[in-house]
Design a protein around this motif. Sequence first.
Motif, PDB file in Angstrom:
ATOM      1  N   ALA A 307       0.853  -1.182   0.000  1.00  0.00           N
ATOM      2  CA  ALA A 307       0.000   0.000   0.000  1.00  0.00           C
ATOM      3  C   ALA A 307       0.887   1.229   0.000  1.00  0.00           C
ATOM      4  CB  ALA A 307      -0.919   0.005   1.227  1.00  0.00           C
ATOM      5  N   VAL A 308       0.284   2.384  -0.297  1.00  0.00           N
ATOM      6  CA  VAL A 308       1.016   3.644  -0.266  1.00  0.00           C
ATOM      7  C   VAL A 308       0.272   4.621   0.636  1.00  0.00           C
ATOM      8  CG1 VAL A 308      -0.122   4.451  -2.391  1.00  0.00           C
ATOM      9  CG2 VAL A 308       1.974   5.549  -1.614  1.00  0.00           C
ATOM     10  N   VAL A 309       1.021   5.280   1.514  1.00  0.00           N
ATOM     11  CA  VAL A 309       0.488   6.380   2.319  1.00  0.00           C
ATOM     12  C   VAL A 309       0.978   7.661   1.661  1.00  0.00           C
ATOM     13  CG1 VAL A 309       0.477   7.505   4.573  1.00  0.00           C
ATOM     14  CG2 VAL A 309       0.473   5.007   4.424  1.00  0.00           C
ATOM     15  N   LEU A 310       0.078   8.372   1.007  1.00  0.00           N
ATOM     16  CA  LEU A 310       0.418   9.589   0.274  1.00  0.00           C
ATOM     17  C   LEU A 310       0.144  10.798   1.160  1.00  0.00           C
ATOM     18  CD1 LEU A 310       1.316  10.866  -2.418  1.00  0.00           C
ATOM     19  CD2 LEU A 310      -1.095  10.888  -3.101  1.00  0.00           C
ATOM     20  N   ASP A 311       1.195  11.488   1.556  1.00  0.00           N
ATOM     21  CA  ASP A 311       1.086  12.613   2.481  1.00  0.00           C
ATOM     22  C   ASP A 311       0.925  13.912   1.694  1.00  0.00           C
ATOM     23  OD1 ASP A 311       1.202  14.420   4.534  1.00  0.00           O
ATOM     24  OD2 ASP A 311       3.053  13.644   5.414  1.00  0.00           O
ATOM     25  N   LEU A 312      -0.282  14.497   1.748  1.00  0.00           N
ATOM     26  CA  LEU A 312      -0.568  15.771   1.080  1.00  0.00           C
ATOM     27  C   LEU A 312      -0.700  16.911   2.082  1.00  0.00           C
ATOM     28  CD1 LEU A 312      -3.196  14.730  -1.641  1.00  0.00           C
ATOM     29  CD2 LEU A 312      -0.695  14.789  -1.797  1.00  0.00           C
ATOM     30  N   ARG A 313      -0.288  16.702   3.306  1.00  0.00           N
ATOM     31  CA  ARG A 313      -0.385  17.763   4.299  1.00  0.00           C
ATOM     32  C   ARG A 313       0.553  18.906   3.921  1.00  0.00           C
ATOM     33  NH1 ARG A 313       0.432  13.848   9.425  1.00  0.00           N
ATOM     34  NH2 ARG A 313       2.124  13.243   7.992  1.00  0.00           N
ATOM     35  N   GLY A 314       0.027  20.123   3.939  1.00  0.00           N
ATOM     36  CA  GLY A 314       0.806  21.287   3.546  1.00  0.00           C
ATOM     37  C   GLY A 314       0.894  21.495   2.046  1.00  0.00           C
ATOM     38  N   ASN A 315       0.214  20.670   1.257  1.00  0.00           N
ATOM     39  CA  ASN A 315       0.243  20.775  -0.204  1.00  0.00           C
ATOM     40  C   ASN A 315      -0.710  21.889  -0.634  1.00  0.00           C
ATOM     41  OD1 ASN A 315      -0.499  20.307  -3.009  1.00  0.00           O
ATOM     42  ND2 ASN A 315       0.471  18.307  -2.841  1.00  0.00           N
ATOM     43  N   GLY A 316      -0.152  23.005  -1.106  1.00  0.00           N
ATOM     44  CA  GLY A 316      -0.966  24.164  -1.455  1.00  0.00           C
ATOM     45  C   GLY A 316      -1.591  24.129  -2.824  1.00  0.00           C
ATOM     46  N   GLY A 317      -1.374  23.065  -3.590  1.00  0.00           N
ATOM     47  CA  GLY A 317      -2.012  22.951  -4.892  1.00  0.00           C
ATOM     48  C   GLY A 317      -1.007  22.919  -6.016  1.00  0.00           C
ATOM     49  N   GLY A 318      -1.431  23.346  -7.199  1.00  0.00           N
ATOM     50  CA  GLY A 318      -0.574  23.326  -8.369  1.00  0.00           C
ATOM     51  C   GLY A 318      -1.355  22.998  -9.624  1.00  0.00           C
ATOM     52  N   SER A 319      -0.803  22.153 -10.463  1.00  0.00           N
ATOM     53  CA  SER A 319      -1.364  21.877 -11.777  1.00  0.00           C
ATOM     54  C   SER A 319      -2.436  20.799 -11.734  1.00  0.00           C
ATOM     55  CB  SER A 319      -0.249  21.417 -12.723  1.00  0.00           C
ATOM     56  OG  SER A 319      -0.791  20.871 -13.908  1.00  0.00           O
ATOM     57  N   PRO A 320      -3.632  21.087 -12.270  1.00  0.00           N
ATOM     58  CA  PRO A 320      -4.653  20.040 -12.358  1.00  0.00           C
ATOM     59  C   PRO A 320      -4.264  18.929 -13.312  1.00  0.00           C
ATOM     60  CG  PRO A 320      -5.428  22.078 -13.359  1.00  0.00           C
ATOM     61  CD  PRO A 320      -4.118  22.390 -12.739  1.00  0.00           C
ATOM     62  N   ARG A 321      -3.348  19.235 -14.218  1.00  0.00           N
ATOM     63  CA  ARG A 321      -2.854  18.191 -15.117  1.00  0.00           C
ATOM     64  C   ARG A 321      -2.123  17.112 -14.323  1.00  0.00           C
ATOM     65  NH1 ARG A 321       0.102  20.922 -19.913  1.00  0.00           N
ATOM     66  NH2 ARG A 321      -1.938  21.941 -19.957  1.00  0.00           N
ATOM     67  N   GLU A 322      -1.353  17.540 -13.318  1.00  0.00           N
ATOM     68  CA  GLU A 322      -0.651  16.576 -12.467  1.00  0.00           C
ATOM     69  C   GLU A 322      -1.624  15.797 -11.589  1.00  0.00           C
ATOM     70  OE1 GLU A 322       2.571  15.837 -12.648  1.00  0.00           O
ATOM     71  OE2 GLU A 322       2.803  17.286 -14.275  1.00  0.00           O
ATOM     72  N   VAL A 323      -2.694  16.485 -11.136  1.00  0.00           N
ATOM     73  CA  VAL A 323      -3.732  15.810 -10.354  1.00  0.00           C
ATOM     74  C   VAL A 323      -4.327  14.670 -11.170  1.00  0.00           C
ATOM     75  CG1 VAL A 323      -6.035  16.069  -9.345  1.00  0.00           C
ATOM     76  CG2 VAL A 323      -4.283  17.809  -8.922  1.00  0.00           C
ATOM     77  N   THR A 324      -4.711  14.976 -12.401  1.00  0.00           N
ATOM     78  CA  THR A 324      -5.323  13.962 -13.261  1.00  0.00           C
ATOM     79  C   THR A 324      -4.383  12.787 -13.502  1.00  0.00           C
ATOM     80  OG1 THR A 324      -6.718  15.590 -14.383  1.00  0.00           O
ATOM     81  CG2 THR A 324      -6.283  13.542 -15.558  1.00  0.00           C
ATOM     82  N   ARG A 325      -3.130  13.080 -13.756  1.00  0.00           N
ATOM     83  CA  ARG A 325      -2.173  12.005 -14.061  1.00  0.00           C
ATOM     84  C   ARG A 325      -1.980  11.093 -12.852  1.00  0.00           C
ATOM     85  NH1 ARG A 325       0.992  10.358 -17.914  1.00  0.00           N
ATOM     86  NH2 ARG A 325       2.970   9.323 -17.473  1.00  0.00           N
ATOM     87  N   LEU A 326      -1.866  11.679 -11.659  1.00  0.00           N
ATOM     88  CA  LEU A 326      -1.658  10.846 -10.474  1.00  0.00           C
ATOM     89  C   LEU A 326      -2.908  10.045 -10.138  1.00  0.00           C
ATOM     90  CD1 LEU A 326       0.256   9.955  -8.305  1.00  0.00           C
ATOM     91  CD2 LEU A 326      -0.394  11.953  -6.954  1.00  0.00           C
ATOM     92  N   LEU A 327      -4.081  10.640 -10.248  1.00  0.00           N
ATOM     93  CA  LEU A 327      -5.321   9.892 -10.018  1.00  0.00           C
ATOM     94  C   LEU A 327      -5.445   8.721 -10.986  1.00  0.00           C
ATOM     95  CD1 LEU A 327      -7.832  12.823  -9.456  1.00  0.00           C
ATOM     96  CD2 LEU A 327      -7.246  11.077  -7.770  1.00  0.00           C
TER      97      LEU A 327
END
Length: 461
Positions: A307-327
Amino acid sequence: MIRALCSAVLLTACSMSAPAPAAPPPPVARLALPVPVARPAPTSTPAAGCAAITAPPPEPAPPTSVNTLRQAYFCVLDNYYSGPAMDPKALLKSAFAAYTQDLMRHGADRADLRLPALTGNRDTDWDAVAKVLGTGEPAALRAAITGMVAGLHDNHARWIRPAPPPPGGPAGTGIVGLSALQGPRLDPAARPPLYITRVLPGSPAAKAGIRPGDIVVKANGVPAFVGDTPNQGITDAFTSSTVRLTLRRPTTGRTRTVEVRQGPITPQPPSVTSRPLPGGVTYVHLPGFFEGAADQVIAKLPDKPKAVVLDLRGNGGGSPREVTRLLSAFAHGKVTSYFCSLKGDCVPNRTDDTVPLLGLRLIVLTDRACASACEDFSAAVKDNGLGTLVGTRTAGAVSGPAEGYLLDDGSVLLLPRSRHLGPAREIIDTIGVPVDHHAPMTALDLAAGRDPGVAKALELL
């Protein structure tokens, strides 16, 4: 807090830019500012509005003028999400109020300066206000644009004046993280105490012995909280060249006062880090959805952990293109969000099913500093059942994708042209994404090296 940090947080919060298509288009050339290229702006009169960003702002830029304010005014009416339905009188009132208040602060108020009678006609009302302003005062005009944009009450609408790099390189105190900090303000839902979350190695703050977990009792004499209410005035102290901090270390209970002056610092570029956890689990920390972030995360998982624990705490955002690719590495055939027009027409954003699936169990750690594109990702995970959210509710700062427009003084106006909705068509802006399991970080946890979020994730796995 260094001035550069505040600007960086602001830009990050605004950088949830354009709809992320399933197959990303060719990359757009990077500009001096991390803002997207916008579509040309329609105008009602020749040269009335702003220009889409097609090149970096001029250097040196001319001073802010009445024409700059005019451009900003028509730019909002022509390009902002609800601009065509707005009452132009409200925009001009906000701008005029901020203009006069700036003059008063500098002892330069004018006896003849009164808001003229406004009719609601955007062109004639502007002509009436411009006649009263005359040539205008540049500093007050900058305040007017800031006030007009602030009057939109939109967390992705911003006016930015690019600043030249400081001579001698970056400088600051080195305090680059505070609990409860959301962009330039404190989270109104925050509970005491306020504590430091990150200090740059080798910085003036680090040399003064300041550590993550140290509780800020006062800054320049300003208390962090008034009762249980965050004191917004304390943020100004962290932008000053010298800050006098009253700190309490939670592990010892010791209180001390330390004065920190700005000095040379070495900013650390964002990068994805990882480490193994017990039971065949991999922990991955993603500080922002910067260019290439998704592939960096995927590259940290070559051996197919349990499994992976993905830590997004403190993540202020960025590119929706990167969001789509990771999802898309965790699911195919899913709607990740919607971007909606003022008329209610919504365009779905979907996963890119050409991205190979990882086939891993996913737990995502979030907090109140997870904003914008980070919330886009978190909502997609929750609504599509891709994983479990652990930590605290996200920031609720995801009004819509902002696009950049250039004004004649070299400044940039960021305006959302659509509204963001989650995959279930829910409003996330101002509300945030709730977690499945509450596991907040405390000052004592941070100071003692404990992580309740990771502990809870391992318990669930």
